[in-house]
Design an enzyme around this catalytic site. Structure first.
Site, short mmCIF file in Angstrom:
data_model
loop_
_atom_site.label_atom_id
_atom_site.label_comp_id
_atom_site.label_asym_id
_atom_site.label_seq_id
_atom_site.Cartn_x
_atom_site.Cartn_y
_atom_site.Cartn_z
CB SER A 208 -0.90 0.04 1.24
OG SER A 208 -1.54 1.30 1.33
CE1 TYR B 116 -4.25 -2.43 4.93
CE2 TYR B 116 -3.44 -0.21 4.52
CZ TYR B 116 -3.97 -1.40 4.05
OH TYR B 116 -4.22 -1.56 2.71
#
Ligand SMILES: NC(=O)c1ccc[n+]([C@@H]2O[C@H](COP(=O)([O-])OP(=O)(O)OC[C@H]3O[C@@H](n4cnc5c(N)ncnc54)[C@H](O)[C@@H]3O)[C@@H](O)[C@H]2O)c1
Length: 254
Positions: free
Chosen positions: A143, A157
């Site tokens: 990401s 995350y």
């Protein structure tokens, strides 16, 4: 067809970008081994691929559970004879993941188990399959948050996606000599169920949209096109790369 004769193992294929990858890889000629822990959803994906004339089997299971992953890889090899591509896409971004100041150990652990250990397990069982096939391509979905800080933190995350990039480097160096490449894709904000809740708040939506020079959120297809390239023989000298597909959000200073 850019993926003719390839067999792709795709995790998190029950929805979002994983489902799109199953459909678009199949349109490029790949046979698909589709995994997700939501059995009904992944069976639906397999049916969607077959309805378009593609070949796909559903292998339900949780990527953070070794026995599930082992069974899924085995089922894929049995069905199609080999596996050439590991598309490690399954990932979670749960509520309750905020700053380390509010760290909840069970949330942190689950994020790491799915986003990092899940990829490690898929490689533990999947890399030997790629080697048996004479080589292959690993594509890990990271990401953009692994590359920049964010004042609205999701620290578990973010840390998990940083780990995905580091693991990708290690895989690329370890297995490159045996013709197994490993690359990452770092998507920017993409319109999938993962972001639905976050973006349903108009302020949160506007905050993020303002940062994207291309003036729109990404679509699942934007990421899968990059995935097709990295899975295909067009990229046989691309190894250890992180392909950022984010509309420019990561390089935006003002
Ligand atoms: N949507 C975004 O903006 C965005 C941005 C950057 C990176 N990503 C990453 O892209 C990947 C795909 O995200 P998405 O937006 O399509 O998400 P999504 O939530 O729409 O789909 C993820 C899929 O993974 C499955 N899954 C979750 N945990 C699993 C597990 N333990 N085992 C097997 N399957 C599991 C879910 O059931 C779901 O079908 C993720 O790794 C995510 O972190 C997404």
């Amino acid at each position: 067809m850019r993926l003719k004769n390839k067999v792709a193992f795709i995790t998190g294929a029950g929805g979002g970008m994983g489902r799109m990858a199953a459909l678009m890889f199949a349109r490029e000629g790949a046979r698909i081994v589709a995994n997700d822990y939501r059995a009904d959803a992944v069976e639906e994906t397999a049916q969607m691929v077959r309805d378009e004339g593609g070949e796909c089997i559903a292998v339900p299971g949780d990527v953070s559970v070794a026995a599930d992953v082992e069974r899924a890889i085995q089922a894929g090899e049995e069905a199609f004879g080999l596996i050439n591509v590991l598309y490690n896409n399954a990932g979670i971004m749960p509520d309750g993941d905020e700053s380390v100041l509010d760290l909840k150990e069970e949330v942190w652990q689950r994020v790491m188990d799915v986003n990092v250990k899940g990829i490690a397990l898929c490689c533990q069982y999947g890399v030997p399959a790629l080697l048996r096939a004479g080589g292959g391509s690993i594509v890990n979905i990271a990401s953009f948050v692994a590359l920049v800080g964010c004042t609205v933190p999701q620290d578990a995350y973010t840390a998990s996606k940083g780990a995905v990039l580091a693991l990708t480097h290690s895989l690329a160096v370890q297995f490159g000599p045996q013709n197994v490449r490993a690359n990452a894709i770092s998507p920017g904000p993409i319109l999938t169920p993962l972001l639905d809740q976050l973006l349903s708040d108009p302020d949160k939506r506007a905050l993020r949209l303002n940062r994207i020079p291309m003036g729109r959120f990404g679509k699942a297809e934007d990421i899968v096109y990059a995935g097709i390239y990295l899975a295909s023989d067009e990229s046989t000298w691309v190894n250890g790369h992180n392909l950022v597909v984010d509309g420019g959000i990561t390089i935006n200073y003002f």
